[in-house]
Write a protein that holds these residues in place. Structure first.
Motif, PDB file in Angstrom:
ATOM      1  N   ASP A  15       7.253   3.107  -5.279  1.00  0.00           N
ATOM      2  CA  ASP A  15       6.806   1.892  -5.116  1.00  0.00           C
ATOM      3  C   ASP A  15       6.814   1.067  -6.495  1.00  0.00           C
ATOM      4  OD1 ASP A  15       8.007   1.612  -2.490  1.00  0.00           O
ATOM      5  OD2 ASP A  15       6.210   1.525  -1.291  1.00  0.00           O
ATOM      6  N   ALA A  45      -1.464   5.932  -8.538  1.00  0.00           N
ATOM      7  CA  ALA A  45      -0.760   4.958  -9.019  1.00  0.00           C
ATOM      8  C   ALA A  45      -1.334   4.069 -10.807  1.00  0.00           C
ATOM      9  CB  ALA A  45      -2.468   4.607  -8.318  1.00  0.00           C
ATOM     10  N   ALA A  76      -3.142   4.021  -2.598  1.00  0.00           N
ATOM     11  CA  ALA A  76      -3.538   2.960  -3.426  1.00  0.00           C
ATOM     12  C   ALA A  76      -3.051   1.870  -1.788  1.00  0.00           C
ATOM     13  CB  ALA A  76      -2.607   2.804  -4.257  1.00  0.00           C
ATOM     14  N   ALA A 135       0.804  -1.143   0.088  1.00  0.00           N
ATOM     15  CA  ALA A 135      -0.166  -0.032  -0.222  1.00  0.00           C
ATOM     16  C   ALA A 135       0.747   1.265  -0.002  1.00  0.00           C
ATOM     17  CB  ALA A 135      -0.790   0.044   1.242  1.00  0.00           C
ATOM     18  N   ALA A 136       0.437   2.313  -0.929  1.00  0.00           N
ATOM     19  CA  ALA A 136       1.362   3.517  -0.970  1.00  0.00           C
ATOM     20  C   ALA A 136       0.517   4.670  -1.549  1.00  0.00           C
ATOM     21  CB  ALA A 136       2.473   3.781  -1.307  1.00  0.00           C
ATOM     22  N   GLY A 137       0.423   5.983  -1.126  1.00  0.00           N
ATOM     23  CA  GLY A 137      -0.584   6.852  -0.855  1.00  0.00           C
ATOM     24  C   GLY A 137      -1.944   6.719  -1.322  1.00  0.00           C
ATOM     25  N   LEU A 143       2.782   2.094  -7.551  1.00  0.00           N
ATOM     26  CA  LEU A 143       1.935   2.813  -6.577  1.00  0.00           C
ATOM     27  C   LEU A 143       2.469   4.051  -6.399  1.00  0.00           C
ATOM     28  CD1 LEU A 143       2.529   0.020  -4.083  1.00  0.00           C
ATOM     29  CD2 LEU A 143       0.258   0.563  -4.989  1.00  0.00           C
ATOM     30  N   PRO A 144       1.599   5.110  -6.169  1.00  0.00           N
ATOM     31  CA  PRO A 144       2.246   6.504  -6.057  1.00  0.00           C
ATOM     32  C   PRO A 144       2.944   7.342  -5.363  1.00  0.00           C
ATOM     33  CG  PRO A 144      -0.744   6.364  -5.163  1.00  0.00           C
ATOM     34  CD  PRO A 144       0.283   5.026  -4.742  1.00  0.00           C
ATOM     35  N   PRO A 145       3.533   7.869  -5.788  1.00  0.00           N
ATOM     36  CA  PRO A 145       5.037   8.916  -5.752  1.00  0.00           C
ATOM     37  C   PRO A 145       4.565   9.144  -3.749  1.00  0.00           C
ATOM     38  CG  PRO A 145       4.720   9.189  -7.132  1.00  0.00           C
ATOM     39  CD  PRO A 145       3.342   9.031  -6.943  1.00  0.00           C
ATOM     40  N   VAL A 146       5.279   9.088  -3.024  1.00  0.00           N
ATOM     41  CA  VAL A 146       5.532   9.679  -1.339  1.00  0.00           C
ATOM     42  C   VAL A 146       5.974   9.901  -1.134  1.00  0.00           C
ATOM     43  CG1 VAL A 146       5.534   8.808   1.234  1.00  0.00           C
ATOM     44  CG2 VAL A 146       4.596   7.052  -0.250  1.00  0.00           C
ATOM     45  N   GLY A 205      -5.243   8.664  -8.779  1.00  0.00           N
ATOM     46  CA  GLY A 205      -4.709   9.229  -7.846  1.00  0.00           C
ATOM     47  C   GLY A 205      -3.328   9.359  -7.946  1.00  0.00           C
TER      48      GLY A 205
END
Lengths: 107, 107
Positions: free
Chosen positions: B45, B24, A24, A20-22, B99-102, B22
């Motif tokens: 990720d 992703a 998602a 999981a991240a951001g 996955l979305p960058p943090v 979003g």
């Protein structure tokens, strides 16, 4: 995907987050001989890939979709859906990706 | 996942976005007989699931990981990796989830 818990009883499902991240989330779902599963309707897009086994999805408009290994389906936010059945003889494995909710622009 | 383009020539890869929201992105990758692929290192990720075929990944520390159908791997942001080889005799299909960058907190 074969590593991990599987439900013991027919009709059972197990869920495990793999990453999981951001906003998602990637989830492993194992389903054993599901029949007439509950209706779901989420506020975010969900992408499902059937990894192993077989399943039939149903939608609010009465349509159905059969999925075999390697088949995928995008369930947009607000798409009412349910699992009608999964393989009665084996565990069905899914990868579900819950995409980040898209916040509507302020009015 | 079997629908879609596949590379004609050994060493080729084709990429197609299946869904995104979003920040992703879900991508289908088809690889034909890749050998000694390029190194990658992303700022987000990446989760990869090998759907069909076979592959070996390599990492900057010298370790390797063999993947078969249903095997997955989480490649954290900053993890330098490459595809050493995919099945020489068949197309290998992957599902890659970016996955979305943090964003790191401001200093």
């Amino acid at each position: 995907m074969r590593d991990g818990t599987t439900p013991a009883a027919p009709g059972g499902e197990t869920f495990a987050d793999l990453a999981a991240a951001g906003g998602a989330r990637i989830e492993r779902i194992a389903s054993r001989a599901v029949r007439d599963g509950a209706w779901y309707e989420q506020g975010w897009d969900e992408f499902v890939l059937l990894v192993e086994g077989a399943a039939t999805l149903a939608f609010a408009d009465g349509s159905r979709r059969d999925l075999g290994p390697g088949d995928w389906c995008l369930l947009p936010a607000g798409c009412r859906h349910r699992v009608v059945a999964t393989d009665p003889a084996a565990v069905t494995l899914w990868l579900a990706i819950h995409l980040p909710p898209v916040t509507p622009p302020a009015a």
